[in-house]
Design a protein around this motif. Structure first.
Motif, PDB file in Angstrom:
ATOM      1  N   GLU A 197     111.572  74.048 -17.394  1.00 57.28           N
ATOM      2  CA  GLU A 197     112.772  73.772 -16.879  1.00 57.28           C
ATOM      3  C   GLU A 197     113.124  72.255 -17.747  1.00 57.28           C
ATOM      4  OE1 GLU A 197     116.530  73.277 -14.911  1.00 57.28           O
ATOM      5  OE2 GLU A 197     114.831  75.062 -15.210  1.00 57.28           O
ATOM      6  N   LEU A 198     112.200  71.372 -17.893  1.00 58.78           N
ATOM      7  CA  LEU A 198     112.470  70.376 -18.752  1.00 58.78           C
ATOM      8  C   LEU A 198     112.594  70.667 -19.985  1.00 58.78           C
ATOM      9  CD1 LEU A 198     109.729  67.844 -17.329  1.00 58.78           C
ATOM     10  CD2 LEU A 198     112.354  67.629 -16.793  1.00 58.78           C
ATOM     11  N   ARG A 199     112.022  71.501 -20.700  1.00 59.05           N
ATOM     12  CA  ARG A 199     112.379  71.951 -22.137  1.00 59.05           C
ATOM     13  C   ARG A 199     113.931  72.314 -22.196  1.00 59.05           C
ATOM     14  NH1 ARG A 199     109.291  68.095 -23.976  1.00 59.05           N
ATOM     15  NH2 ARG A 199     106.885  68.612 -24.149  1.00 59.05           N
ATOM     16  N   ARG A 200     114.032  73.460 -21.208  1.00 56.32           N
ATOM     17  CA  ARG A 200     115.500  74.131 -21.262  1.00 56.32           C
ATOM     18  C   ARG A 200     116.493  72.982 -21.112  1.00 56.32           C
ATOM     19  NH1 ARG A 200     119.158  75.769 -17.979  1.00 56.32           N
ATOM     20  NH2 ARG A 200     118.263  74.951 -16.269  1.00 56.32           N
ATOM     21  N   ARG A 201     116.223  71.971 -20.512  1.00 54.19           N
ATOM     22  CA  ARG A 201     117.388  71.051 -20.214  1.00 54.19           C
ATOM     23  C   ARG A 201     117.492  70.013 -21.464  1.00 54.19           C
ATOM     24  NH1 ARG A 201     117.756  69.059 -13.963  1.00 54.19           N
ATOM     25  NH2 ARG A 201     117.605  71.213 -12.855  1.00 54.19           N
ATOM     26  N   GLY A 202     116.462  70.026 -22.392  1.00 54.15           N
ATOM     27  CA  GLY A 202     116.422  69.405 -23.395  1.00 54.15           C
ATOM     28  C   GLY A 202     115.660  68.085 -23.531  1.00 54.15           C
ATOM     29  N   GLY A 215     126.054  81.534 -40.776  1.00 54.49           N
ATOM     30  CA  GLY A 215     125.213  82.165 -39.821  1.00 54.49           C
ATOM     31  C   GLY A 215     124.492  81.432 -38.908  1.00 54.49           C
ATOM     32  N   LEU A 216     124.462  80.230 -39.159  1.00 52.68           N
ATOM     33  CA  LEU A 216     123.440  79.127 -38.156  1.00 52.68           C
ATOM     34  C   LEU A 216     124.004  79.308 -36.844  1.00 52.68           C
ATOM     35  CD1 LEU A 216     121.102  77.229 -38.337  1.00 52.68           C
ATOM     36  CD2 LEU A 216     122.713  75.389 -39.056  1.00 52.68           C
ATOM     37  N   SER A 217     125.408  79.534 -36.455  1.00 50.34           N
ATOM     38  CA  SER A 217     125.720  79.122 -35.181  1.00 50.34           C
ATOM     39  C   SER A 217     125.465  80.399 -34.218  1.00 50.34           C
ATOM     40  CB  SER A 217     127.606  78.999 -35.300  1.00 50.34           C
ATOM     41  OG  SER A 217     127.963  79.969 -35.946  1.00 50.34           O
ATOM     42  N   GLU A 218     125.352  81.677 -35.300  1.00 51.12           N
ATOM     43  CA  GLU A 218     125.046  82.833 -34.520  1.00 51.12           C
ATOM     44  C   GLU A 218     123.727  82.854 -34.143  1.00 51.12           C
ATOM     45  OE1 GLU A 218     125.943  85.899 -37.272  1.00 51.12           O
ATOM     46  OE2 GLU A 218     128.023  85.525 -37.651  1.00 51.12           O
ATOM     47  N   VAL A 219     122.640  82.311 -34.969  1.00 53.27           N
ATOM     48  CA  VAL A 219     121.414  82.363 -34.492  1.00 53.27           C
ATOM     49  C   VAL A 219     121.061  81.261 -33.438  1.00 53.27           C
ATOM     50  CG1 VAL A 219     120.466  83.314 -36.680  1.00 53.27           C
ATOM     51  CG2 VAL A 219     120.631  80.814 -36.405  1.00 53.27           C
ATOM     52  N   THR A 220     122.016  80.123 -33.506  1.00 52.89           N
ATOM     53  CA  THR A 220     121.848  79.293 -32.592  1.00 52.89           C
ATOM     54  C   THR A 220     122.318  79.784 -31.018  1.00 52.89           C
ATOM     55  OG1 THR A 220     122.278  77.417 -34.060  1.00 52.89           O
ATOM     56  CG2 THR A 220     122.408  76.600 -31.877  1.00 52.89           C
ATOM     57  N   GLU A 221     123.528  80.499 -31.258  1.00 49.34           N
ATOM     58  CA  GLU A 221     123.728  81.039 -29.769  1.00 49.34           C
ATOM     59  C   GLU A 221     122.717  81.988 -29.362  1.00 49.34           C
ATOM     60  OE1 GLU A 221     126.161  80.187 -27.544  1.00 49.34           O
ATOM     61  OE2 GLU A 221     126.548  78.415 -29.151  1.00 49.34           O
ATOM     62  N   SER A 222     121.872  82.855 -30.241  1.00 50.22           N
ATOM     63  CA  SER A 222     121.301  83.815 -29.797  1.00 50.22           C
ATOM     64  C   SER A 222     119.922  83.237 -29.121  1.00 50.22           C
ATOM     65  CB  SER A 222     120.772  84.876 -30.987  1.00 50.22           C
ATOM     66  OG  SER A 222     119.782  84.012 -31.928  1.00 50.22           O
ATOM     67  N   GLY A 223     119.590  81.859 -29.287  1.00 52.56           N
ATOM     68  CA  GLY A 223     118.539  81.474 -29.046  1.00 52.56           C
ATOM     69  C   GLY A 223     117.077  81.654 -29.416  1.00 52.56           C
ATOM     70  N   ASP A 224     117.376  82.400 -30.812  1.00 55.00           N
ATOM     71  CA  ASP A 224     116.080  82.735 -31.530  1.00 55.00           C
ATOM     72  C   ASP A 224     115.440  81.424 -32.299  1.00 55.00           C
ATOM     73  OD1 ASP A 224     114.188  83.551 -33.204  1.00 55.00           O
ATOM     74  OD2 ASP A 224     115.494  85.248 -33.799  1.00 55.00           O
ATOM     75  N   PHE A 225     114.711  80.596 -31.518  1.00 51.24           N
ATOM     76  CA  PHE A 225     114.384  79.271 -32.113  1.00 51.24           C
ATOM     77  C   PHE A 225     113.510  79.391 -33.527  1.00 51.24           C
ATOM     78  CE2 PHE A 225     114.276  78.348 -27.474  1.00 51.24           C
ATOM     79  CZ  PHE A 225     115.314  77.711 -27.423  1.00 51.24           C
ATOM     80  N   ALA A 257     114.369  73.011 -32.500  1.00 50.85           N
ATOM     81  CA  ALA A 257     113.791  74.355 -32.250  1.00 50.85           C
ATOM     82  C   ALA A 257     112.429  74.475 -32.130  1.00 50.85           C
ATOM     83  CB  ALA A 257     114.151  75.278 -33.853  1.00 50.85           C
ATOM     84  N   LYS A 258     111.709  73.384 -33.007  1.00 53.11           N
ATOM     85  CA  LYS A 258     110.245  73.401 -32.737  1.00 53.11           C
ATOM     86  C   LYS A 258     109.783  73.232 -31.200  1.00 53.11           C
ATOM     87  CE  LYS A 258     106.368  71.086 -34.536  1.00 53.11           C
ATOM     88  NZ  LYS A 258     105.747  70.022 -35.561  1.00 53.11           N
ATOM     89  N   MET A 259     110.589  72.364 -30.605  1.00 53.06           N
ATOM     90  CA  MET A 259     110.426  71.847 -29.219  1.00 53.06           C
ATOM     91  C   MET A 259     111.297  72.966 -28.206  1.00 53.06           C
ATOM     92  SD  MET A 259     108.682  69.226 -29.672  1.00 53.06           S
ATOM     93  CE  MET A 259     108.589  68.378 -27.890  1.00 53.06           C
ATOM     94  N   PRO A 269     120.029  72.764 -25.807  1.00 50.46           N
ATOM     95  CA  PRO A 269     121.054  71.948 -25.778  1.00 50.46           C
ATOM     96  C   PRO A 269     121.004  71.221 -27.251  1.00 50.46           C
ATOM     97  CG  PRO A 269     119.951  71.689 -23.546  1.00 50.46           C
ATOM     98  CD  PRO A 269     119.159  72.571 -24.488  1.00 50.46           C
ATOM     99  N   ASN A 270     119.789  70.848 -27.519  1.00 53.14           N
ATOM    100  CA  ASN A 270     119.641  69.830 -28.929  1.00 53.14           C
ATOM    101  C   ASN A 270     119.891  70.827 -29.925  1.00 53.14           C
ATOM    102  OD1 ASN A 270     118.782  67.873 -26.812  1.00 53.14           O
ATOM    103  ND2 ASN A 270     117.224  67.256 -28.572  1.00 53.14           N
ATOM    104  N   CYS A 271     119.509  72.283 -29.724  1.00 56.64           N
ATOM    105  CA  CYS A 271     119.635  72.979 -31.090  1.00 56.64           C
ATOM    106  C   CYS A 271     121.308  73.265 -31.189  1.00 56.64           C
ATOM    107  CB  CYS A 271     119.118  74.420 -30.889  1.00 56.64           C
ATOM    108  SG  CYS A 271     117.252  74.153 -31.056  1.00 56.64           S
TER     109      CYS A 271
END
Length: 801
Positions: free
Chosen positions: A589-594, A717-727, A760-762, A766-768
């Motif tokens: 949960e903490l990682r999800r919140r950034g 294409g960066l915005s697309e992969v960012t929205e997909s959540g593929d870290f 992305a590594k973390m 939100p940060n991505c």
């Protein structure tokens, strides 16, 4: 084979045989086949194979017969007999032997395999039950290990804090006994847990490169203190030709050595323990380690069961020596898992020698690192012949001449006699000598002008030098070595003492009237402790407060998440087993919140896979209960010390400005690989780029234009992969942008990409999203700059023309 011979074999065979056509009709049947279905010899024989086989198996059997066409073809299958009273199971082997007109002739061999199949099923059920039992036992032991480790953690932690208070001598002795007992209990738990892994077949090996000699020395040092307290001599003898670096499992090798040396210490009251290491090249490079003691020995009739689990030489309830009886069993399993073997030779009342051999892949052969001491004369004063022999074997290859003495009086006499013609250059003096100890001998030498020029090195048993600080102020010795001696340490000390005429200054040599150096107060961190056990909360609070840090407590995962977002937190100690929301869920949960600051898992569960589970949840490091204060200090130093106010690294590191924005949580520098600054970073440092390209400005301009053009699609294409959540995809794309931008001295774009890569590594969504927009903005700036520099009217824009 003629017909009469075939008929003789057919009728006399003990195997049921029948001659049939391909439609199943029987032409001939022998007596053994009749016995299978219990038909009377005078009864009419069955007319067809189908009269003998259970009706439910007719269909499958007909299909199999239909597949046999050519001579030599054969088929086997299982079928139930038609005799309902016996419910037998037959194995039918059918072979084609030829043709008779339109019919295909076949021979059927039949065997009753009912008992065999029932036995197989029974064994399978027993095997499955045993495996289930083993899994249940392993799970039980793992859970019990977790439950027992928790109170041990409290005992050891609180006891360590108690030992740091002002205790009198009697109180300190009691506290030391508590610590020793807790460590023994923890050692037993680890043994039982290892045994359960071995039984379940889940023991794994780590294959890495390691320093063989260094590991042996380190392993022996771990248990030598207890031996020296009993007055035992501990000797490490290293054979010639030992490899420098080998490949294998250092942890398991250390475990075997510690087990065997601990046993030797336990069962030896006087004398010595010698650990010898040799290597053989045939048929494969194999390391052999012998642990010899002068202890009580083992009766011959007990040797056969010595490596059996839970078996001890003396199993009576009044035995003098405790233990689970698992150490040797575990050592044998570890040696065999590493493709080695283990054994023992012993004579009762005369001592034992435990040995094991393990093949290792040699990565780096040993080199001759002996210093050149030719012409030097060394006097070795030690009353233990075994230790003296080992030391002499280490020194002789240097070219020095070694003379031995067994007492201080003899050593002093030799020094004085030699001073007339061939004085000794150096004396190695054992601390514990009969009649005159090492310090008394040193005082005699320093008081005698004829021998006081001799360099002296004191050999002190490991763990017995702590009270000698005052004596070191006398500067009688040029160096100090702990026993058991390491070859490298000995030779280095000899070279240092003999290669310089200057007087050596002991490390702790301070005058009593010197002013103490003012200690710099440690930087303070704000640390969250998520722990539901009140005693453990108090333990954490006490340790961390004494270290100068501010402590925030949370009793469960939900409180931990809320605490992080109520104020800045530098580090989280996260217990994995908590009510409401456990540590794994709270971390996710903490990682999800950034939240990107370090989270250290705290668990008493030491079973395989626990560390990996914690890291998958997003935790940064791993701390096993029970832990020591030193481990807490190490973790703080590793993850937050450089980031704290007042530390050099923190002051030297600039923070992200509003241009790139800060989403609320700093990205740790260790995730970036370099400090990141936006305050003074240029969009493009053209002159630096030209310098990088050896002054070729036109090449730089061409590369910049190509880079801006090619990056346009990747940025889009960066915005697309960012929205997909593929870290993984985000990280790869950001890494590519970062490398190209930094190489071209486009620092702002490179820094933004570095922050995106770290986010992305973390695994911070939100940060991505935030830093992906920063990358787009910085690319726009760079594209405009490149277009202006090129004097082009058409400007390269993100998503445009």
């Amino acid at each position: 084979m003629n017909a009469s011979l075939f008929e003789s074999v057919f009728r006399s065979s003990t195997i049921g045989m029948a001659l049939i056509r391909d439609d199943g009709s029987i032409l001939e049947i022998n007596a053994a086949f009749r016995d299978l279905y219990r038909a009377a010899t005078d009864a009419d024989p069955p007319q067809s194979l189908w009269d003998l086989i259970h009706a439910s198996d007719h269909g499958a059997s007909r299909d199999r017969l239909a597949r046999l066409r050519e001579p030599g073809e054969r088929y086997s299958w299982l079928a139930r007999s038609a005799d309902r009273s016996r419910a037998s199971l037959w194995q039918l082997d059918v072979s084609v032997i030829g043709r008779h007109g339109d019919a295909i002739l076949m021979v059927v061999n039949a065997r009753d395999v009912t008992l065999q199949k029932h036995t197989e099923q029974r064994l399978k059920r027993a095997k499955d039950a045993a495996e289930r039992s083993t899994e249940t036992k392993s799970a039980f032991l793992a859970n019990m290990s977790h439950e027992i480790r928790t109170p041990i953690h409290t005992i050891t932690g609180m006891n360590d804090l108690l030992l740091e208070t002002g205790l009198d001598e009697e109180q300190r002795e009691y506290a030391e006994q508590v610590r020793t007992s807790a460590e023994v209990l923890l050692y037993l738990i680890n043994d039982i847990l290892d045994f359960s892994k071995i039984e379940a077949g889940k023991l794994s090996l780590e294959i890495i490169e390691f320093d063989l000699v260094g590991l042996v020395q380190e392993s022996v040092d771990m248990v030598s203190v207890q031996a020296h307290r009993k007055g035992l001599e501990v000797i490490v003898s290293l054979g010639a030709g030992l490899p420098l670096i080998v490949k294998g499992d250092p942890g398991r090798l250390r475990q075997i050595i510690v087990n065997l040396v601990n046993n030797a210490v336990k069962f030896t009251e006087r004398g010595e323990i010698e650990i010898s290491v040799t290597v053989a090249d045939e048929p494969d490079p194999t390391v052999r380690i012998d642990v010899r003691d002068t202890g009580i020995g083992i009766p011959e009739e007990k040797l056969g069961s010595l490596f059996t689990a839970f078996r001890q030489v003396d199993s009576s309830t009044t035995r003098r020596f405790g233990g689970t009886g698992l150490g040797l069993s575990i050592s044998r399993s570890l040696a065999e898992t590493m493709n080695g073997r283990i054994g023992v030779t012993s004579v009762e009342d005369q001592g034992s020698t435990f040995w094991f051999e393990i093949p290792f892949q040699i990565v780096s052969a040993g080199s001759s690192d002996a210093p050149d001491l030719r012409g030097r004369r060394i006097l070795l004063i030690d009353d233990n012949d075994s230790a003296s022999s080992v030391i002499e074997s280490y020194v002789t290859p240097t070219g020095a001449t070694v003379t031995r003495a067994r007492s201080g009086q003899d050593g002093l006499a030799l020094l004085r006699d030699a001073a007339i013609s061939e004085p000794f250059d150096l004396a190695l003096i054992d601390l514990e000598l009969p009649g005159m100890d090492g310090w008394q001998l040193a005082s005699e030498i320093n008081a005698d002008a004829t021998v006081s020029h001799t360099a002296l090195i004191l050999l002190s048993p490991n763990g017995l030098m702590a009270g000698e600080a005052k004596m070191k102020r006398l500067r009688w010795f040029n160096g100090y070595l702990s026993k058991p001696l390491g070859r490298r340490a000995l030779l280095a000390e000899l070279e240092a003492a003999l290669s310089s005429d200057m007087e050596l200054q002991p490390a702790d040599d301070l005058d009593d009237d010197e002013e103490p150096v003012e200690e710099v107060a440690p930087a303070s961190a704000r640390i969250l402790v998520a722990e539901d056990h009140p005693v453990n909360q108090q333990l954490f609070r006490t340790i961390l407060t004494k270290l100068g840090h501010e402590v925030v407590l949370a009793a469960d995962g939900r409180q931990a998440v809320a605490a992080v977002h109520s104020g800045a937190i530098d580090l989280v100690f996260m217990d994995v087993q908590m009510p409401e929301m456990n540590g794994y869920e709270a971390t996710e949960e903490l990682r999800r919140r950034g939240f990107l600051k370090p989270i250290v898992a705290v668990t008493a569960n030491a079973v395989r896979g626990e560390r990996e589970r914690c890291l998958r949840a997003g935790m940064t490091d791993f701390l096993t209960k029970p832990f020591r204060k030193e481990e807490i200090v190490s973790l703080i130093d590793r993850w937050v010390a450089d980031e704290l106010p007042g530390s050099g690294a923190a002051e030297a590191t600039d923070r992200v400005d509003a241009t790139c924005g800060d989403p609320g949580f700093a990205v740790p520098e260790e995730a970036l690989g370099r400090p990141i600054s936006f305050d003074d970073a240029p969009v493009l440092d053209l002159e630096a780029a030209v310098d990088r390209f050896m002054g070729q400005r036109d090449v730089v301009m061409r590369v910049l234009s190509d880079f801006a053009s090619k990056q346009r699609e990747q940025i889009r294409g960066l915005s697309e992969v960012t929205e997909s959540g593929d870290f993984d995809a985000i990280r790869a794309a950001a890494h590519a942008i970062k490398g190209g931008a930094w190489s071209l001295e486009a620092m702002r774009l490179g820094n933004a990409a570095a922050l995106l890569e770290a986010s992305a590594k973390m695994a911070s969504e939100p940060n991505c999203r935030h830093y992906a927009k920063a990358v787009e903005a910085e690319f726009e700036r760079l594209a405009l700059t490149v277009a202006d520099l090129a004097g082009s009217v058409a400007r390269v824009r993100l998503g445009g023309q």
